[in-house]
Design an enzyme around this catalytic site. Structure first.
Site, PDB file in Angstrom:
ATOM      1  N   SER A 131      43.792 -19.059  -9.077  1.00  0.00           N
ATOM      2  CA  SER A 131      43.210 -17.954  -9.854  1.00  0.00           C
ATOM      3  C   SER A 131      43.132 -18.263 -11.342  1.00  0.00           C
ATOM      4  O   SER A 131      44.020 -18.912 -11.904  1.00  0.00           O
ATOM      5  CB  SER A 131      44.075 -16.706  -9.651  1.00  0.00           C
ATOM      6  OG  SER A 131      43.767 -15.733 -10.613  1.00  0.00           O
ATOM      7  N   GLU A 133      43.891 -16.242 -13.412  1.00  0.00           N
ATOM      8  CA  GLU A 133      45.078 -15.628 -14.018  1.00  0.00           C
ATOM      9  C   GLU A 133      46.084 -16.694 -14.451  1.00  0.00           C
ATOM     10  O   GLU A 133      46.929 -16.448 -15.310  1.00  0.00           O
ATOM     11  CB  GLU A 133      45.746 -14.669 -13.026  1.00  0.00           C
ATOM     12  CG  GLU A 133      45.043 -13.342 -12.869  1.00  0.00           C
ATOM     13  CD  GLU A 133      45.104 -12.478 -14.129  1.00  0.00           C
ATOM     14  OE1 GLU A 133      46.207 -12.085 -14.524  1.00  0.00           O
ATOM     15  OE2 GLU A 133      44.043 -12.192 -14.702  1.00  0.00           O
ATOM     16  N   TYR A 155      52.560 -12.472 -10.521  1.00  0.00           N
ATOM     17  CA  TYR A 155      51.480 -12.954  -9.649  1.00  0.00           C
ATOM     18  C   TYR A 155      50.971 -14.309 -10.138  1.00  0.00           C
ATOM     19  O   TYR A 155      50.839 -15.257  -9.369  1.00  0.00           O
ATOM     20  CB  TYR A 155      50.338 -11.924  -9.645  1.00  0.00           C
ATOM     21  CG  TYR A 155      49.034 -12.431  -9.078  1.00  0.00           C
ATOM     22  CD1 TYR A 155      48.812 -12.469  -7.698  1.00  0.00           C
ATOM     23  CD2 TYR A 155      48.004 -12.871  -9.917  1.00  0.00           C
ATOM     24  CE1 TYR A 155      47.606 -12.930  -7.179  1.00  0.00           C
ATOM     25  CE2 TYR A 155      46.805 -13.335  -9.408  1.00  0.00           C
ATOM     26  CZ  TYR A 155      46.615 -13.359  -8.037  1.00  0.00           C
ATOM     27  OH  TYR A 155      45.424 -13.825  -7.528  1.00  0.00           O
TER      28      TYR A 155
HETATM   29  P1  NAP Z   1      42.405  -8.909  -1.288  1.00  0.00           P
HETATM   30  O1  NAP Z   1      41.142  -8.179  -1.026  1.00  0.00           O
HETATM   31  O2  NAP Z   1      43.531  -8.204  -1.974  1.00  0.00           O
HETATM   32  O3  NAP Z   1      42.926  -9.486   0.106  1.00  0.00           O
HETATM   33  C1  NAP Z   1      44.205 -10.028   0.235  1.00  0.00           C
HETATM   34  C2  NAP Z   1      44.415 -10.426   1.674  1.00  0.00           C
HETATM   35  O4  NAP Z   1      45.741 -10.968   1.803  1.00  0.00           O
HETATM   36  C3  NAP Z   1      44.334  -9.251   2.662  1.00  0.00           C
HETATM   37  O5  NAP Z   1      43.741  -9.683   3.855  1.00  0.00           O
HETATM   38  C4  NAP Z   1      45.799  -8.917   2.896  1.00  0.00           C
HETATM   39  O6  NAP Z   1      46.048  -8.291   4.133  1.00  0.00           O
HETATM   40  C5  NAP Z   1      46.383 -10.328   2.899  1.00  0.00           C
HETATM   41  N1  NAP Z   1      47.842 -10.338   2.716  1.00  0.00           N
HETATM   42  C6  NAP Z   1      48.571  -9.639   1.838  1.00  0.00           C
HETATM   43  N2  NAP Z   1      49.869  -9.904   2.001  1.00  0.00           N
HETATM   44  C7  NAP Z   1      49.968 -10.761   3.026  1.00  0.00           C
HETATM   45  C8  NAP Z   1      51.045 -11.366   3.709  1.00  0.00           C
HETATM   46  N3  NAP Z   1      52.320 -11.123   3.361  1.00  0.00           N
HETATM   47  N4  NAP Z   1      50.782 -12.217   4.726  1.00  0.00           N
HETATM   48  C9  NAP Z   1      49.492 -12.449   5.107  1.00  0.00           C
HETATM   49  N5  NAP Z   1      48.430 -11.886   4.526  1.00  0.00           N
HETATM   50  C10 NAP Z   1      48.664 -11.057   3.483  1.00  0.00           C
HETATM   51  O7  NAP Z   1      42.129 -10.236  -2.148  1.00  0.00           O
HETATM   52  P2  NAP Z   1      40.736 -10.989  -2.413  1.00  0.00           P
HETATM   53  O8  NAP Z   1      40.108 -10.393  -3.619  1.00  0.00           O
HETATM   54  O9  NAP Z   1      39.988 -11.106  -1.147  1.00  0.00           O
HETATM   55  O10 NAP Z   1      41.279 -12.423  -2.880  1.00  0.00           O
HETATM   56  C11 NAP Z   1      41.508 -13.449  -1.921  1.00  0.00           C
HETATM   57  C12 NAP Z   1      42.469 -14.471  -2.524  1.00  0.00           C
HETATM   58  O11 NAP Z   1      41.903 -15.019  -3.713  1.00  0.00           O
HETATM   59  C13 NAP Z   1      43.824 -13.935  -2.925  1.00  0.00           C
HETATM   60  O12 NAP Z   1      44.764 -14.961  -2.719  1.00  0.00           O
HETATM   61  C14 NAP Z   1      43.685 -13.673  -4.416  1.00  0.00           C
HETATM   62  O13 NAP Z   1      44.945 -13.733  -5.030  1.00  0.00           O
HETATM   63  C15 NAP Z   1      42.789 -14.827  -4.807  1.00  0.00           C
HETATM   64  N6  NAP Z   1      41.915 -14.620  -5.952  1.00  0.00           N
HETATM   65  C16 NAP Z   1      41.105 -13.531  -6.005  1.00  0.00           C
HETATM   66  C17 NAP Z   1      40.223 -13.380  -7.061  1.00  0.00           C
HETATM   67  C18 NAP Z   1      39.306 -12.194  -7.167  1.00  0.00           C
HETATM   68  O14 NAP Z   1      38.778 -11.945  -8.249  1.00  0.00           O
HETATM   69  N7  NAP Z   1      39.043 -11.490  -6.064  1.00  0.00           N
HETATM   70  C19 NAP Z   1      40.180 -14.352  -8.079  1.00  0.00           C
HETATM   71  C20 NAP Z   1      41.008 -15.476  -7.968  1.00  0.00           C
HETATM   72  C21 NAP Z   1      41.860 -15.607  -6.892  1.00  0.00           C
HETATM   73  P3  NAP Z   1      45.981  -6.671   4.288  1.00  0.00           P
HETATM   74  O15 NAP Z   1      44.520  -6.354   4.469  1.00  0.00           O
HETATM   75  O16 NAP Z   1      46.823  -6.439   5.471  1.00  0.00           O
HETATM   76  O17 NAP Z   1      46.543  -6.091   3.015  1.00  0.00           O
HETATM   77  O1  G4F Z   2      40.635  -5.601 -11.876  1.00  0.00           O
HETATM   78  P1  G4F Z   2      41.959  -6.070 -12.308  1.00  0.00           P
HETATM   79  O2  G4F Z   2      43.152  -5.440 -11.695  1.00  0.00           O
HETATM   80  O3  G4F Z   2      41.938  -7.648 -12.108  1.00  0.00           O
HETATM   81  P2  G4F Z   2      42.845  -8.835 -12.683  1.00  0.00           P
HETATM   82  O4  G4F Z   2      44.143  -8.348 -13.204  1.00  0.00           O
HETATM   83  O5  G4F Z   2      41.996  -9.617 -13.613  1.00  0.00           O
HETATM   84  O6  G4F Z   2      43.148  -9.669 -11.361  1.00  0.00           O
HETATM   85  C1  G4F Z   2      42.123  -9.896 -10.397  1.00  0.00           C
HETATM   86  O7  G4F Z   2      41.421 -11.072 -10.729  1.00  0.00           O
HETATM   87  C2  G4F Z   2      42.219 -12.264 -10.708  1.00  0.00           C
HETATM   88  C3  G4F Z   2      41.308 -13.434 -11.088  1.00  0.00           C
HETATM   89  O8  G4F Z   2      41.433 -13.695 -12.442  1.00  0.00           O
HETATM   90  C4  G4F Z   2      42.792 -12.458  -9.322  1.00  0.00           C
HETATM   91  F1  G4F Z   2      43.528 -13.603  -9.290  1.00  0.00           F
HETATM   92  C5  G4F Z   2      43.651 -11.262  -8.955  1.00  0.00           C
HETATM   93  O9  G4F Z   2      44.109 -11.417  -7.606  1.00  0.00           O
HETATM   94  C6  G4F Z   2      42.791  -9.997  -9.029  1.00  0.00           C
HETATM   95  O10 G4F Z   2      41.785 -10.082  -8.042  1.00  0.00           O
HETATM   96  O11 G4F Z   2      42.105  -5.897 -13.900  1.00  0.00           O
HETATM   97  C7  G4F Z   2      41.151  -6.447 -14.788  1.00  0.00           C
HETATM   98  C8  G4F Z   2      41.448  -5.941 -16.199  1.00  0.00           C
HETATM   99  C9  G4F Z   2      42.910  -6.126 -16.618  1.00  0.00           C
HETATM  100  O12 G4F Z   2      42.961  -6.629 -17.929  1.00  0.00           O
HETATM  101  C10 G4F Z   2      43.495  -4.736 -16.557  1.00  0.00           C
HETATM  102  O13 G4F Z   2      44.561  -4.500 -17.486  1.00  0.00           O
HETATM  103  O14 G4F Z   2      41.207  -4.543 -16.227  1.00  0.00           O
HETATM  104  C11 G4F Z   2      42.265  -3.919 -16.928  1.00  0.00           C
HETATM  105  N1  G4F Z   2      42.361  -2.516 -16.512  1.00  0.00           N
HETATM  106  C12 G4F Z   2      42.163  -1.452 -17.339  1.00  0.00           C
HETATM  107  N2  G4F Z   2      42.384  -0.309 -16.664  1.00  0.00           N
HETATM  108  C13 G4F Z   2      42.693  -2.059 -15.293  1.00  0.00           C
HETATM  109  C14 G4F Z   2      42.705  -0.666 -15.386  1.00  0.00           C
HETATM  110  N3  G4F Z   2      42.957  -2.698 -14.139  1.00  0.00           N
HETATM  111  C15 G4F Z   2      43.248  -1.949 -13.037  1.00  0.00           C
HETATM  112  N4  G4F Z   2      43.486  -2.573 -11.851  1.00  0.00           N
HETATM  113  N5  G4F Z   2      43.296  -0.565 -13.096  1.00  0.00           N
HETATM  114  C16 G4F Z   2      43.034   0.112 -14.246  1.00  0.00           C
HETATM  115  O15 G4F Z   2      43.094   1.341 -14.281  1.00  0.00           O
END
Ligand code: NAP
Ligand code: G4F
Length: 347
Positions: A131, A133, A155
């Protein structure tokens, strides 16, 4: 031999898009699901329940990244050719509240899976969901594969550990392991507690009279937001190369949370400033103020390009949520549903 993928996190946003993508390519797809008192498979039900098309090649298995024994048994049975480790406690704010659980799933969970894969008989290609992050308090803009990590949450620290384990297994054991360092990617299937979806859900519900206000935290944070459908294609491309490597995947543009609000509310002719309020509970103990990715290596080596720009992404999400809210409005008007969380929830 038919390609056989094993996906952790198959029920999540990315897992659902990746499953669609791989099934369309003819893969047999196996996914890890957690047992829950509710189904939790909404994002893949259209694949799993489709009687005509993909369902015969989609298999779900109960398990958890905290349970190494089950991972071992499953992978021995399935003998996948590709493993995509997408499972995670993926909410940054929640990781401050549950840091040890987050580390168990994200950091040790990845190590458990890598160790199982290492011991399989046949070579396996392994994708790790790293990520942006990990860059956290970044030392340069934009960030690329050479930018040092400075994680700012439990995280992100756990993702850094998983990144290095993935790389170390590649170097130590010659495994075909790739880290995709993905910047934020969104879609109508994004979890509702991430900020983009929280905003587009609220925009639609406010427009339909189902919600009064939207409470957010830091509006100044800037993110490089792309479309999830584009990003799963990059995951697959990484595993099709001759050599394993790590890649940044991003659009190269960044916007603030405030700008996302402006764009989303404007699409339904509402002034965002009348509805968005700040709630201190959504501020994080440490914040990632800004990330912006440089994906030139992915463009050059993988031939990858994002196809959805920021404005199209916001429009796609608002449109989908307007449909959901219309359905919800119909149920409320028919007395079949109560209006829930008029003020929003804590996440
Ligand atoms: P998501 O929608 O939150 O999905 C997370 C998945 O992980 C869900 O299927 C969840 O299952 C499963 N999970 C949670 N805890 C688990 C456990 N203990 N054992 C097995 N499975 C578990 O996340 P996403 O946005 O699809 O992201 C996919 C991956 O990319 C994650 O690793 C995230 O950290 C990473 N990532 C995401 C982004 C982004 O912007 N979306 C960016 C960079 C990296 P349940 O449905 O049962 O909760
Ligand atoms: O949407 P967010 O919660 O995403 P964040 O923290 O960037 O993380 C997501 O992207 C990562 C990739 O860089 C993944 F690795 C991670 O698993 C996840 O998918 O927050 C984005 C921004 C933050 O700066 C947060 O402080 O939005 C700001 N924010 C402001 N108000 C909020 C809120 N975020 C959330 N979730 N809820 C709020 O009310």
């Amino acid at each position: 031999m038919a390609q056989r993928a094993f996906i952790t996190g198959i029920t999540g946003q990315d897992g659902s898009y990746l499953s669609e993508f791989l099934l369309a390519k003819g893969y047999e797809v196996h996914g890890l699901v957690r047992r829950s008192s509710t189904f939790g498979t909404e994002r893949i039900d259209h694949l799993y329940l489709d009687p005509h098309l993909e369902s015969a090649r989609l298999f779900l298995h109960y398990g958890d990244l905290t349970d190494g024994n089950t991972l071992s048994r499953l992978l021995q049975e399935i003998q996948p050719t590709e493993v995509y480790n997408l499972g995670a406690q993926s909410h940054v704010a929640v990781s401050f509240l549950n840091p040890i659980y987050t580390a168990d799933v994200v950091a040790l969970g990845t190590l458990r899976l890598l160790e199982v894969v290492r011991q399989l008989d046949q070579p396996v290609r392994f994708y790790q969901a790293s990520s942006s992050e990990m860059f956290g308090k970044a030392t340069e803009v934009p960030q690329n594969e050479e930018t040092p990590f400075h994680p700012r949450s439990p995280y992100a620290v756990a993702k850094v550990y998983a990144f290095w384990q993935t790389l170390n297994h590649r170097e130590a054991y010659g495994m075909f392991n790739c880290n995709g360092i993905l910047f934020n990617h969104e879609s109508p299937r994004r979890g509702e507690t991430f900020v983009t979806r929280k905003i587009t859900r609220a925009v639609a519900r406010i427009k339909r009279g189902l919600q009064e206000r939207l409470y957010l935290g830091n509006l100044d944070a800037e993110r490089d937001w792309g479309f999830a459908g584009d990003y799963v294609r990059a995951m697959w491309l990484m595993l099709q190369q001759d050599e394993p490597d790590d890649f940044v995947i991003a659009t190269g543009t960044r916007r603030s949370v405030r700008e996302f609000c402006e764009a989303a509310f404007a699409l339904v002719n509402l002034d965002w400033e009348q509805y968005v309020k700040i709630d201190q509970r959504y501020l994080r103990p440490a914040e990632v103020d800004m990330v912006e990715g440089d994906a030139s290596k992915a463009r050059r080596v993988l031939g990858w390009e994002p196809t959805v720009a920021f404005d199209q992404l916001v429009e796609m999400m608002v449109e989908a949520d307007m449909e959901l809210a219309a359905h919800e409005r119909t149920l409320v008007d028919a007395g079949l549903k109560q209006v829930e969380w008029r003020q929003g929830r804590h996440d």
